[in-house]
Design an enzyme around this catalytic site. Structure first.
Site, short mmCIF file in Angstrom:
data_model
loop_
_atom_site.label_atom_id
_atom_site.label_comp_id
_atom_site.label_asym_id
_atom_site.label_seq_id
_atom_site.Cartn_x
_atom_site.Cartn_y
_atom_site.Cartn_z
N HIS A 59 37.98 43.95 45.97
CA HIS A 59 39.01 44.61 46.77
C HIS A 59 38.65 44.29 48.21
CE1 HIS A 59 39.21 47.47 43.19
NE2 HIS A 59 40.36 46.83 43.22
N ASP A 77 35.91 46.40 49.31
CA ASP A 77 34.59 46.17 48.68
C ASP A 77 33.79 45.24 49.60
OD1 ASP A 77 35.00 47.55 46.21
OD2 ASP A 77 36.08 45.82 45.40
C1 GLO Z 1 43.92 48.88 37.22
C2 GLO Z 1 43.74 47.48 37.53
C3 GLO Z 1 42.72 47.26 38.62
C4 GLO Z 1 42.89 45.90 39.26
C5 GLO Z 1 41.98 45.69 40.43
C6 GLO Z 1 42.17 44.34 41.09
O1 GLO Z 1 44.51 49.28 36.26
O2 GLO Z 1 43.43 46.76 36.39
O3 GLO Z 1 41.43 47.41 38.12
O4 GLO Z 1 42.67 44.91 38.33
O5 GLO Z 1 42.20 46.70 41.36
O6 GLO Z 1 43.31 44.30 41.81
#
Ligand code: GLO
Ligand code: MG
Length: 345
Positions: free
Chosen positions: A49, A52
């Protein structure tokens, strides 16, 4: 020679075990410590993210944000890791409470687009031109809350603004039909690719398919993947598993339905995905009951189950399978597959 796969996961996949009904149950693992574990678990790609990578991004200037992302890139280089993508985390900030790109509040919409621009800058700082958009709160709790026609147009305008802001960036939309919203906009890969096709540069917009999200939409993940693959648009995956229509479980890959997992592996094999630079992402959660020292098993296990199913696909008696298909003897084909998966033949 069949290709080999590259694996990735995000730091959120090593987590404290909080759920809506209980607090964290494992100590927080520092980001640096998480990075140290990637290689040992068999992973080389890190999914980020935006925050992150740059936790204080909302308090920093664009130049400071890029500088910090570049520092993270050095840490990755030293650890033998690469960033797969950066994703704008719009769903935790108070301004994104009712969605960012589709909020009714114009100030929130502006914030979301600016944040996505910074996320693109972070991607470049990390050494990638790839972004993922999981549209968490772009949808409604109750239908009457938004004008959905207008909301879809805002989504497209936001996408276009980012494509024009950054001529290098590529964006994969990760569809999910619900949770946290009652109904999310762009619930399937069909919706995502329709949006891509309408965008200012369709060649730079594709999809990421998560197994659990497809299952929550009542669809088969392997066919969702096939739809994207046929269009050259499967740019990443979030493999995991899901036991029916309930909250998003993010179970270990193959844990709920091994044959459904096999079919996801099969379609990736048929597409030659291993010969591309694309990653096999695993978006899996450790069960809340796991003790801290065993809270990365779900990652190593999912990778191992994936590779075991690759082996199953490659060692299937393809001549016999082809013959059964030619004779339209699908009972025979099914027996062949099940016996192979069960190790009976
Ligand atoms: C939630 C999503 C989340 C995304 C992550 C990357 O249901 O799967 O985990 O994959 O935030 O954008
Ligand atoms: Mg995901």
């Amino acid at each position: 020679m069949p290709g080999t796969y590259r694996f990735s996961f995000g730091p959120w996949n090593i987590h404290e075990g909080a759920d809506p009904f209980g607090p964290p149950i494992r100590p927080t693992v520092a980001f640096a410590r998480k990075l140290e574990q990637y290689r040992g678990l068999g992973f080389e790609g890190v999914q980020f993210h935006d925050d992150d990578a740059v936790p204080d991004m909302e308090k920093l200037s664009p130049a400071q944000i890029t500088a910090q992302a570049k520092e993270v890139k050095k840490v990755l280089d030293d650890a033998g890791l690469v960033a797969e993508f950066s994703a704008p985390r719009l769903w935790e900030d108070p301004r994104g409470v009712d969605g960012g790109f589709t909020s009714n509040d114009p100030a929130a919409r502006r914030w979301a687009v600016e944040r996505a621009k910074r996320c693109a800058d972070i991607a470049h700082g990390l050494g990638t031109n790839f972004m993922v958009w999981w549209l968490a709160r772009e949808g409604t709790y109750i239908r009457e809350a938004k004008n959905a026609i207008e909301a879809h147009r805002w989504l497209l305008e936001s996408l276009n603004e980012i494509l024009l802001y950054d001529r290098q960036i590529t964006i994969a939309i990760e569809p999910k039909p619900n949770e946290p919203m009652d109904h999310a906009y762009i619930p399937t890969i069909g919706h995502a690719l329709a949006l891509a096709a309408q965008s200012a540069d369709p060649s730079r917009v594709g999809g990421l398919i998560e197994s659990a999200h497809a299952i929550l939409a009542g669809l088969d993940p392997s066919d969702e993947m096939a739809f994207a693959l046929a269009a050259g648009k499967l740019w990443s995956v979030h493999l995991n598993d899901q036991n029916g229509l309930k909250f998003d479980q993010d179970k270990a890959f193959g844990a709920a339905d091994l044959r459904r997992a096999y079919n996801q592996v099969r379609v990736l094999e048929l597409a030659g995905y291993a010969d591309t630079e694309r990653f096999i992402g695993l978006d899996v959660k450790a069960m809340r009951t796991q003790k801290p020292e065993a809270a990365t098993r779900h990652l190593a296990n999912s990778r191992r189950f994936f590779l075991a199913l690759v082996d199953k696909h490659r060692t299937l008696n393809h001549a016999a399978a082809g013959q059964a298909v030619a004779q339209r003897d699908y009972e025979q084909l099914e027996a062949l597959i099940l016996e192979h998966l069960m190790g009976l033949k």
